[in-house]
Scaffold this motif. Structure first.
Motif, PDB file in Angstrom:
ATOM      1  N   UNK A 108      25.937 -12.319  10.805  1.00 37.08           N
ATOM      2  CA  UNK A 108      25.335 -13.174  11.827  1.00 37.08           C
ATOM      3  C   UNK A 108      26.070 -12.959  13.136  1.00 37.08           C
ATOM      4  N   UNK A 109      25.320 -12.806  14.219  1.00 30.97           N
ATOM      5  CA  UNK A 109      25.909 -12.626  15.536  1.00 30.97           C
ATOM      6  C   UNK A 109      25.459 -13.772  16.438  1.00 30.97           C
ATOM      7  N   UNK A 110      26.361 -14.244  17.296  1.00 31.73           N
ATOM      8  CA  UNK A 110      26.055 -15.306  18.257  1.00 31.73           C
ATOM      9  C   UNK A 110      26.112 -14.718  19.658  1.00 31.73           C
ATOM     10  N   UNK A 111      25.029 -14.875  20.407  1.00 32.71           N
ATOM     11  CA  UNK A 111      24.952 -14.420  21.796  1.00 32.71           C
ATOM     12  C   UNK A 111      25.048 -15.640  22.697  1.00 32.71           C
ATOM     13  N   UNK A 130      22.338 -18.352  21.259  1.00 35.27           N
ATOM     14  CA  UNK A 130      21.425 -18.153  20.134  1.00 35.27           C
ATOM     15  C   UNK A 130      22.153 -17.383  19.041  1.00 35.27           C
ATOM     16  N   UNK A 131      21.678 -17.480  17.816  1.00 33.74           N
ATOM     17  CA  UNK A 131      22.247 -16.728  16.696  1.00 33.74           C
ATOM     18  C   UNK A 131      21.164 -15.849  16.084  1.00 33.74           C
ATOM     19  N   UNK A 132      21.587 -14.689  15.581  1.00 31.16           N
ATOM     20  CA  UNK A 132      20.686 -13.790  14.859  1.00 31.16           C
ATOM     21  C   UNK A 132      21.290 -13.597  13.477  1.00 31.16           C
ATOM     22  N   UNK A 133      20.576 -14.031  12.442  1.00 29.82           N
ATOM     23  CA  UNK A 133      21.043 -13.905  11.059  1.00 29.82           C
ATOM     24  C   UNK A 133      20.554 -12.596  10.449  1.00 29.82           C
ATOM     25  N   UNK A 134      21.223 -12.207   9.338  1.00 27.39           N
ATOM     26  CA  UNK A 134      20.821 -11.019   8.574  1.00 27.39           C
ATOM     27  C   UNK A 134      20.573  -9.828   9.508  1.00 27.39           C
ATOM     28  N   UNK A 135      21.588  -9.525  10.308  1.00 29.44           N
ATOM     29  CA  UNK A 135      21.468  -8.465  11.311  1.00 29.44           C
ATOM     30  C   UNK A 135      21.219  -7.123  10.632  1.00 29.44           C
ATOM     31  N   UNK A 136      20.326  -6.338  11.198  1.00 31.56           N
ATOM     32  CA  UNK A 136      20.014  -5.003  10.705  1.00 31.56           C
ATOM     33  C   UNK A 136      20.406  -3.962  11.761  1.00 31.56           C
ATOM     34  N   UNK A 137      20.439  -2.707  11.339  1.00 30.36           N
ATOM     35  CA  UNK A 137      20.794  -1.646  12.276  1.00 30.36           C
ATOM     36  C   UNK A 137      19.824  -1.579  13.450  1.00 30.36           C
ATOM     37  N   UNK A 138      18.586  -1.958  13.216  1.00 28.97           N
ATOM     38  CA  UNK A 138      17.579  -1.925  14.285  1.00 28.97           C
ATOM     39  C   UNK A 138      17.831  -2.981  15.347  1.00 28.97           C
ATOM     40  N   UNK A 139      18.708  -3.950  15.074  1.00 33.90           N
ATOM     41  CA  UNK A 139      19.006  -4.995  16.057  1.00 33.90           C
ATOM     42  C   UNK A 139      20.040  -4.540  17.072  1.00 33.90           C
ATOM     43  N   UNK A 140      20.592  -3.355  16.897  1.00 35.48           N
ATOM     44  CA  UNK A 140      21.618  -2.871  17.823  1.00 35.48           C
ATOM     45  C   UNK A 140      21.000  -2.553  19.172  1.00 35.48           C
ATOM     46  N   UNK A 141      21.754  -2.818  20.230  1.00 35.52           N
ATOM     47  CA  UNK A 141      21.293  -2.486  21.572  1.00 35.52           C
ATOM     48  C   UNK A 141      21.728  -3.518  22.601  1.00 35.52           C
ATOM     49  N   UNK A 142      21.111  -3.461  23.773  1.00 38.22           N
ATOM     50  CA  UNK A 142      21.451  -4.363  24.876  1.00 38.22           C
ATOM     51  C   UNK A 142      20.509  -5.553  24.918  1.00 38.22           C
TER      52      UNK A 142
END
Length: 403
Positions: free
Chosen positions: A49-52, A99-111
């Motif tokens: 999980x990542x928090x922006x 905001x948070x993004x759960x279950x991050x996948x490789x496709x979520x990488x970027x700016x």
């Protein structure tokens, strides 16, 4: 063809100029601008999980907005804009939008872009780096045992890492140097498959030694993912003959045990007596040589040869049969200690007797000396007899009586 009026054309030109200015200023960061949003880059592993977080120092009641790598709006203030159950609102105030993004996948990488709709529009970008978690390493090359002095090549592989993982080899706690090999990612798959080879020249001490391949990667704690295998080394026997006891005595039963330290275990044992035949009452029982009744004629050097198919070796033992009354070394030591204690006690008693005798002799001599002195001082025989009987006081009494 109808042309727009002059005021309408002027307004359109002005609107384009404002939009151009907004775009032109969108990537400029003003350190002293309290309305300039601030973000941070984030790193997360696949499945995490990542928090922006986007913040401004002051607010003019303008709304903050997060957009994804495709410039799709995720949240506008507290309002969800994209239907993705993995993306949730963490906090929304006049000066912050998280905001948070759960279950991050490789496709979520970027700016990802945070914008505040002031005039002009201000933006900030946060780069999300997604780590591909490597799989558990697999070790190949343990299919067959290796003869002592031979070489074995082991291969360790791990898949799905991003960036490429590093594989480390260990024998026990000692790190070994392997030959790494990184396989480039295939199209549409940003992860890497990595492998490493290790070549060892083995000895008998390596038998059952643990060889470990561990994955070193930013997404893992040290030792999180590793595989272990035990080496199997074949080696010839080292023979040792072990007696039943340290004191073989005549007339007793006794045996010798032939121990062959090898891999695999010895399959055949051959017993011999150096410079002669085995005694008639000695029976060979595989790794044992049994004596039903020891005799001093059994004395000699006995040999045992063990063979395990890899090689053979020989050990020897010198048998010296003792008398039936012989005592073990430990018993001899115990009796010696007891004898020493008794000797000390006898010596002390003798010393006491000598001291006591001398004391008694000296006391008797003193008594006789006083007795003789009394006789010498008497004026006549009668008085001497009285004095000799210890009668000085009696003499005085008699003297008073005659007076």
């Amino acid at each position: 063809m109808a042309f727009p009026s002059a005021p309408t054309a002027l307004w359109s030109v002005s609107l384009l100029a404002v939009l151009f200015a907004a775009v032109a200023h969108s990537n400029v960061v003003y350190d002293d601008d309290p309305l300039q949003p601030v973000t941070t880059d984030e790193t997360v592993s696949v499945g995490g999980t990542v928090t922006l977080t986007c913040r401004v120092a002051e607010s003019d009641n303008s709304s903050l907005q997060w957009s994804n790598t495709a410039q799709q709006t995720l949240y506008f203030g507290a309002k969800r804009a994209l239907r993705d159950h993995r993306i949730q609102l963490h906090r929304s105030t006049h000066t912050e939008l998280s905001i948070t993004i759960d279950d991050v996948q490789l496709s979520d990488e970027g700016e990802y872009t945070c914008s505040i709709f002031t005039m002009p529009v201000r933006t900030a970008r946060a780069t999300v780096t997604v780590l591909g978690v490597p799989g558990k390493p697999q070790i190949l090359g343990f299919e067959n045992p290796v003869p002592e002095g031979g070489k074995v090549t082991l291969t360790c592989t791990s898949t799905g890492s991003k960036p490429p993982a590093r594989l480390r080899w260990y024998r026990g706690n000692q790190e070994l140097e392997g030959r790494p090999n990184v396989v480039a990612p295939v199209p549409d798959d940003p992860t890497y498959n990595v492998s490493s080879e290790l070549t060892l020249e083995v000895s008998r001490s390596d038998d059952k030694a643990l060889i470990t391949c561990a994955v070193d990667h930013p997404s893992l704690a040290p030792g999180d993912k590793r595989s272990e295998q035990a080496l199997r080394v074949l080696y010839s026997p080292v023979v040792e003959i072990v007696p039943e006891s340290d004191l073989p005595r005549e007339g007793e039963r006794f045996y010798l045990h032939c121990l062959g330290n090898s891999n695999p275990e010895p399959t055949t044992y051959v017993w011999k007596k150096k410079d002669g035949e085995l005694p008639p009452l000695a029976k060979v029982d595989d790794a044992y040589l049994r004596f039903e009744m020891l005799n001093k004629s059994d004395n000699g050097v006995y040999l045992c040869q063990a063979d395990n198919g890899i090689g053979h070796s020989q050990g020897e033992y010198t048998l010296l049969v003792q008398d039936p009354t012989a005592m073990s070394t430990s018993s001899g030591v115990d009796h010696a200690v007891i004898g020493g204690v008794v000797a000390v006690i006898v010596f002390i008693l003798l010393c006491l007797l000598i001291v006591l005798g001398r004391y008694l002799i000296r006391h008797k001599g003193t008594y006789l000396t006083h007795e003789a002195k009394g006789s010498d001082d008497a004026p006549d025989a009668d008085t001497a007899i009285i004095n000799a009987e210890g009668g000085h006081s009696g003499a005085e009494d008699k003297k008073e009586y005659f007076i």
